[in-house]
Design an enzyme around this catalytic site. Structure first.
Site, PDB file in Angstrom:
ATOM      1  N   HIS A 110     -37.705 -26.071  11.078  1.00 33.26           N
ATOM      2  CA  HIS A 110     -38.494 -25.640  10.510  1.00 33.26           C
ATOM      3  C   HIS A 110     -38.084 -24.161  10.225  1.00 33.26           C
ATOM      4  O   HIS A 110     -37.484 -23.575  10.881  1.00 33.26           O
ATOM      5  CB  HIS A 110     -39.784 -25.784  11.072  1.00 33.26           C
ATOM      6  N   HIS A 133     -37.556 -23.242  25.145  1.00 34.16           N
ATOM      7  CA  HIS A 133     -38.358 -22.825  24.157  1.00 34.16           C
ATOM      8  C   HIS A 133     -39.544 -22.266  24.836  1.00 34.16           C
ATOM      9  O   HIS A 133     -40.704 -22.822  24.782  1.00 34.16           O
ATOM     10  CB  HIS A 133     -38.798 -23.776  22.955  1.00 34.16           C
ATOM     11  N   HIS A 146     -39.854 -20.880  10.958  1.00 37.66           N
ATOM     12  CA  HIS A 146     -40.324 -19.752  11.604  1.00 37.66           C
ATOM     13  C   HIS A 146     -39.119 -19.127  12.217  1.00 37.66           C
ATOM     14  O   HIS A 146     -37.847 -19.684  12.339  1.00 37.66           O
ATOM     15  CB  HIS A 146     -41.028 -20.224  12.665  1.00 37.66           C
ATOM     16  N   ASP A 160     -40.718 -27.132  17.925  1.00 43.47           N
ATOM     17  CA  ASP A 160     -42.154 -26.756  17.757  1.00 43.47           C
ATOM     18  C   ASP A 160     -43.210 -28.160  17.121  1.00 43.47           C
ATOM     19  O   ASP A 160     -42.897 -28.261  16.210  1.00 43.47           O
ATOM     20  CB  ASP A 160     -42.257 -25.658  16.896  1.00 43.47           C
ATOM     21  N   ASP A 188     -37.891 -17.595  14.859  1.00 40.36           N
ATOM     22  CA  ASP A 188     -37.150 -17.789  15.945  1.00 40.36           C
ATOM     23  C   ASP A 188     -36.130 -19.159  15.761  1.00 40.36           C
ATOM     24  O   ASP A 188     -35.474 -19.507  16.913  1.00 40.36           O
ATOM     25  CB  ASP A 188     -37.755 -17.906  17.187  1.00 40.36           C
ATOM     26  N   HIS A 189     -36.314 -19.827  14.985  1.00 41.44           N
ATOM     27  CA  HIS A 189     -35.370 -21.028  14.638  1.00 41.44           C
ATOM     28  C   HIS A 189     -34.708 -20.804  13.221  1.00 41.44           C
ATOM     29  O   HIS A 189     -33.815 -21.737  13.229  1.00 41.44           O
ATOM     30  CB  HIS A 189     -36.422 -22.281  14.331  1.00 41.44           C
TER      31      HIS A 189
END
Length: 301
Positions: free
Chosen positions: A63, A262, A65, A204, A67-68
């Site tokens: 996805h 994570h 966001h 997530d 941090d990814h």
């Protein structure tokens, strides 16, 4: 020699810390290298871990966001700078196409490598290769997110004692494997089914059907455990799992090796995640991921 291992590049949730980089994971699977969720700083973590741009054959983003995915720009440009000699496929939620485009063309550079954009539109198979089938399942997060599952086709394991009993050796073994029968001896008589290995990557998400489907029967499950169980309400509100919830998914899926990652910066002791996973009933091989760690995919039984 074929290698199947997870190279952990980063394990932090939301923001990097002194000891944890943003997310990043490379799965070495024989001749392929699947880079999952390259967060900010992934390119430098690759250098520290001994991972080269040439190792990457696929990029899989769960996805968009930061941090990814913020490391995508640097990784894509490095692939081109190093003139990787093979095409690289990129999988990501189609709803985030605008984010992928911005990251791919964040700055000026010369494109020298064919990057195949293969966005995820729905649950299902994304790619079939000689070594695995790659599929995606939708997760439950505030933005659209998908987890990934890699399944090796089932095969046959030859049994030396049965081959010897029938006097089959040398090139005749290969003939029997190709043709299925040799001199009245069938392949089933001298071999047994060899279950293909399975790997899943779940980031997530809240608890949902997608998590269970991805985890089912996996030799290795890499899964987020952002929160500890006492913060389950907070985890649900933000679209995440606790250590206990991640472990229960592994128990229900009969996972052999569970890799928790994570982690929220609010917890100073990573061993707490292991304790809660054990308390939830997971008794298989357990790893609390640390940056730059290498985790072998379990050997076949």
């Amino acid at each position: 020699m074929s290698v199947r291992e997870l190279v952990v590049l980063g394990t932090a949730s939301q923001v990097p810390t002194r000891h944890r980089n943003h997310n990043g994971y490379l799965l070495r699977w024989d001749t392929e290298g699947l880079l999952f969720d390259p967060g900010e700083g992934t390119q430098r973590q690759m250098l520290r871990a001994g991972v080269a741009a040439h190792d990457i054959t696929r990029i899989c983003v769960t996805h968009f966001h930061g941090d990814h995915s913020l490391g995508l720009a640097g990784v894509i440009q490095r692939i081109n700078l190093d003139r990787v000699p093979h095409p690289v496929a990129a999988h990501y939620p189609l709803s985030g196409q605008r984010f992928f485009d911005r990251l791919r063309y964040a700055t000026a550079y010369r494109e020298t490598v064919k990057l195949r954009e293969e966005p995820v539109r729905a649950d299902g198979v994304l790619a079939r290769t000689a070594g695995f089938v790659l599929e995606a399942r939708k997760l439950s997060h505030p933005v659209e997110a998908y987890g990934y599952r890699l399944t090796e086709p089932d095969g046959r394991r030859m049994l030396p004692d049965r081959l010897a009993a029938h006097g089959i050796a040398g090139p005749d073994v290969g003939r029997l494997q190709r043709e299925g029968v040799l001199g009245g001896v069938t392949l089933d008589e001298v071999s047994e089914e060899r279950r293909g290995q399975r790997f899943a990557f779940v980031m997530d998400t809240r608890e949902c059907e997608g998590v269970d489907a991805l985890a089912e029967g996996c030799d290795m499950l890499v899964i987020e455990s952002t929160f500890l169980d006492e913060d389950a309400a907070l985890a649900k509100d933000h679209g995440h799992l606790t250590a206990g919830q991640a472990a229960r998914a592994a128990v229900n899926g009969r996972v052999r090796h569970l890799v928790l990652t994570h982690f929220s910066q609010r917890y100073p002791d990573p061993e707490l995640f292991a304790r809660q996973a054990r308390a939830a009933g997971f008794d298989g091989e357990l790893t609390v991921a640390q940056d730059l760690m290498r985790v072998p995919v379990p050997r076949r039984r």
